[in-house]
Design a protein around this motif. Structure first.
Motif, short mmCIF file in Angstrom:
data_model
loop_
_atom_site.label_atom_id
_atom_site.label_comp_id
_atom_site.label_asym_id
_atom_site.label_seq_id
_atom_site.Cartn_x
_atom_site.Cartn_y
_atom_site.Cartn_z
N ARG A 4 0.83 -1.21 0.00
CA ARG A 4 0.00 0.00 0.00
C ARG A 4 0.86 1.25 0.00
O ARG A 4 0.54 2.24 -0.66
CB ARG A 4 -0.95 0.00 1.20
CG ARG A 4 -2.11 -0.99 1.06
CD ARG A 4 -3.18 -0.73 2.12
NE ARG A 4 -2.67 -0.98 3.47
CZ ARG A 4 -2.73 -2.16 4.09
NH1 ARG A 4 -3.26 -3.21 3.48
NH2 ARG A 4 -2.26 -2.30 5.30
N GLN A 5 1.97 1.20 0.75
CA GLN A 5 2.87 2.35 0.81
C GLN A 5 3.50 2.62 -0.56
O GLN A 5 3.54 3.77 -1.02
CB GLN A 5 3.96 2.11 1.85
CG GLN A 5 4.95 3.28 1.96
CD GLN A 5 6.09 2.97 2.93
OE1 GLN A 5 6.07 1.96 3.62
NE2 GLN A 5 7.08 3.83 2.95
N ALA B 67 2.38 1.68 -3.52
CA ALA B 67 1.33 2.12 -4.44
C ALA B 67 0.99 3.59 -4.20
O ALA B 67 0.83 4.36 -5.15
CB ALA B 67 0.09 1.25 -4.27
N SER B 68 0.91 3.97 -2.93
CA SER B 68 0.60 5.36 -2.60
C SER B 68 1.71 6.30 -3.07
O SER B 68 1.43 7.39 -3.59
CB SER B 68 0.41 5.49 -1.09
OG SER B 68 0.18 6.82 -0.71
N GLU B 69 2.97 5.89 -2.90
CA GLU B 69 4.09 6.73 -3.34
C GLU B 69 4.07 6.94 -4.86
O GLU B 69 4.32 8.04 -5.35
CB GLU B 69 5.42 6.08 -2.93
CG GLU B 69 5.70 6.13 -1.43
CD GLU B 69 7.00 5.41 -1.09
OE1 GLU B 69 7.75 5.04 -2.02
OE2 GLU B 69 7.26 5.21 0.11
N ILE C 255 1.43 6.73 -6.92
CA ILE C 255 0.30 7.58 -7.32
C ILE C 255 0.57 9.03 -6.97
O ILE C 255 0.30 9.95 -7.77
CB ILE C 255 -1.01 7.09 -6.67
CG1 ILE C 255 -1.34 5.67 -7.12
CG2 ILE C 255 -2.15 8.05 -6.99
CD1 ILE C 255 -1.47 5.49 -8.61
N ARG C 256 1.13 9.27 -5.81
CA ARG C 256 1.44 10.65 -5.41
C ARG C 256 2.46 11.27 -6.36
O ARG C 256 2.31 12.41 -6.80
CB ARG C 256 1.96 10.67 -3.97
CG ARG C 256 2.20 12.07 -3.43
CD ARG C 256 2.36 12.09 -1.92
NE ARG C 256 3.47 11.24 -1.47
CZ ARG C 256 3.32 10.10 -0.80
NH1 ARG C 256 2.10 9.65 -0.50
NH2 ARG C 256 4.37 9.41 -0.43
N LYS D 243 0.73 11.95 -9.76
CA LYS D 243 -0.17 13.10 -9.76
C LYS D 243 0.58 14.42 -9.73
O LYS D 243 0.19 15.39 -10.38
CB LYS D 243 -1.12 13.01 -8.57
CG LYS D 243 -2.20 11.95 -8.70
CD LYS D 243 -3.12 11.95 -7.49
CE LYS D 243 -4.26 10.97 -7.67
NZ LYS D 243 -5.17 10.94 -6.49
N GLU E 277 -3.47 -0.87 -8.00
CA GLU E 277 -3.85 -0.96 -6.59
C GLU E 277 -3.94 0.43 -5.96
O GLU E 277 -4.84 0.70 -5.15
CB GLU E 277 -2.85 -1.83 -5.85
CG GLU E 277 -2.88 -3.29 -6.28
CD GLU E 277 -1.76 -4.12 -5.69
OE1 GLU E 277 -1.14 -3.66 -4.70
OE2 GLU E 277 -1.49 -5.22 -6.20
N GLY E 278 -3.01 1.31 -6.34
CA GLY E 278 -3.04 2.66 -5.78
C GLY E 278 -4.25 3.46 -6.21
O GLY E 278 -4.68 4.39 -5.51
#
Length: 352
Positions: free
Chosen positions: A62-63, A65-67, A69-70, A73, A186-187
């Protein structure tokens, strides 16, 4: 065809490569690429690429994927380290490419062509050269993965390590690309296999860009400002700077990091995510001292494209693009001479 790589050295810039003084692309080339406060994100995959990724804890996935996507963006560009592609794999393939460009002109001549239907071709400048002006690069474009008999029979026999090093490199980079695509899905809250199948299947294409030292980097460009067409690009630029990406109205240098790959999103990703992950303009500048070679892998083309239903919300993010075949997009891209803004207009849905 007279290739830049055919000359042992260039003592002046030939007229065909000199851009007019009022050309926007060459304006302030060296003055606008440095900002000590801005750096493109670096994402550490902790050495777990491809098939090893599932053993990462759910929290770490999750971390990551979040990195991604951030970074996508905010910048549309990021670099990955500890990605699982061996240093030797990269070194062997880049070495084979350097040997290819260093071959005598007569040995490269059979591969020279501007015919984009050819499965392996060598050329100079770009398809989108401006009038009589050419960009300062030689390049190879070809279908590199999978190593089908139809693709492989078009690859050069020299240097002798070309095919084995290519197959090794492409398999590893394709695995990395699929890893990143799973994490992106996933992100975004999609199924991890969302980008599998048609969206990332089919032949993978490679561009190898060769930029020899340029006697005067202020009068020419290595590659025009453009956005890539595919889902994403995985790029090896080694340790020589030259890639610039647009951010907040400025051109920023994507500074080389040892062993890293540069990843950026293309138009296909922007459309499929309904604008959530945007493609970003980038270009290549030249330098006067060192040859620069970049290797870009672009997974897939030839599929049907439309915004994913999961990325559309009538209230907050209404559908922005119509459905189309990627072949249609390629035709529009070429017709617009890679002008990204003009290309997307052809496929946008305008809401009253």
């Amino acid at each position: 065809m007279e290739l830049l790589s055919n000359a042992p050295a260039h003592h002046s810039v030939p007229d065909k490569y000199v851009f007019p003084p009022d050309n926007d692309e060459c304006a302030a080339l060296l003055a606008d690429d440095y900002s000590p406060d801005v750096a493109f994100p670096v994402i550490d995959l902790h050495g777990h690429g491809g098939s090893d990724l599932p053993i990462i804890s759910n929290g770490r996935r999750r971390q990551l994927a979040s990195e991604i996507i951030r970074a996508g963006k905010e910048f549309g560009f990021f670099q990955v380290v500890n990605h699982g592609v061996g240093e030797g794999v990269v070194r062997r393939f880049r070495g084979a490419m350097e040997e290819f460009f260093a071959m005598p002109a007569e040995e490269k001549l059979p591969y020279c062509s501007y015919d984009r239907s050819k499965r392996f071709r060598l050329a100079t400048g770009t398809t989108y050269d401006r009038g009589e002006t050419s960009y300062w690069r030689d390049y190879i474009k070809f279908r590199c993965y999978p190593a089908s008999e139809e693709n492989a029979r078009h690859w050069p026999s020299k240097p002798s390590n070309f095919t084995p090093s290519l197959m090794e490199y492409c398999a590893a980079v394709d695995e990395l690309a699929q890893t990143i695509l799973r994490l992106i899905a996933e992100g975004l809250g999609l199924d991890g296999s969302f980008f599998a199948g048609d969206l990332s299947g089919g032949d993978t294409h490679m561009s190898v860009n060769y930029y020899p030292p340029c006697p005067d980097p202020t009068v020419t460009m290595g590659l025009l400002a453009h956005c890539d067409r595919n889902l994403l690009t995985v790029l090896s630029q080694a340790d020589v700077a030259g890639l610039q990406a647009r951010h907040d109205g400025r051109w920023l240098l994507v500074r080389p990091i040892p062993g890293a790959f540069v990843v950026n999103f293309g138009h296909q990703m922007e459309i499929v995510t309904n604008g959530v992950l945007a493609s970003v303009k980038h270009r290549a500048i030249t330098n006067s001292t060192t040859t620069r070679m970049s290797v870009a892998v672009h997974p897939t083309d030839g599929c049907r494209i439309r915004p994913a239903s999961e990325m559309v919300d009538d209230a907050t993010n209404p559908v922005k693009y119509r459905e189309f075949l990627f072949k249609e997009f390629m035709e529009a891209y070429d017709a617009a001479d890679a002008n990204s803004d003009q290309v997307l207009k052809s496929f946008k849905i305008h809401h009253d």
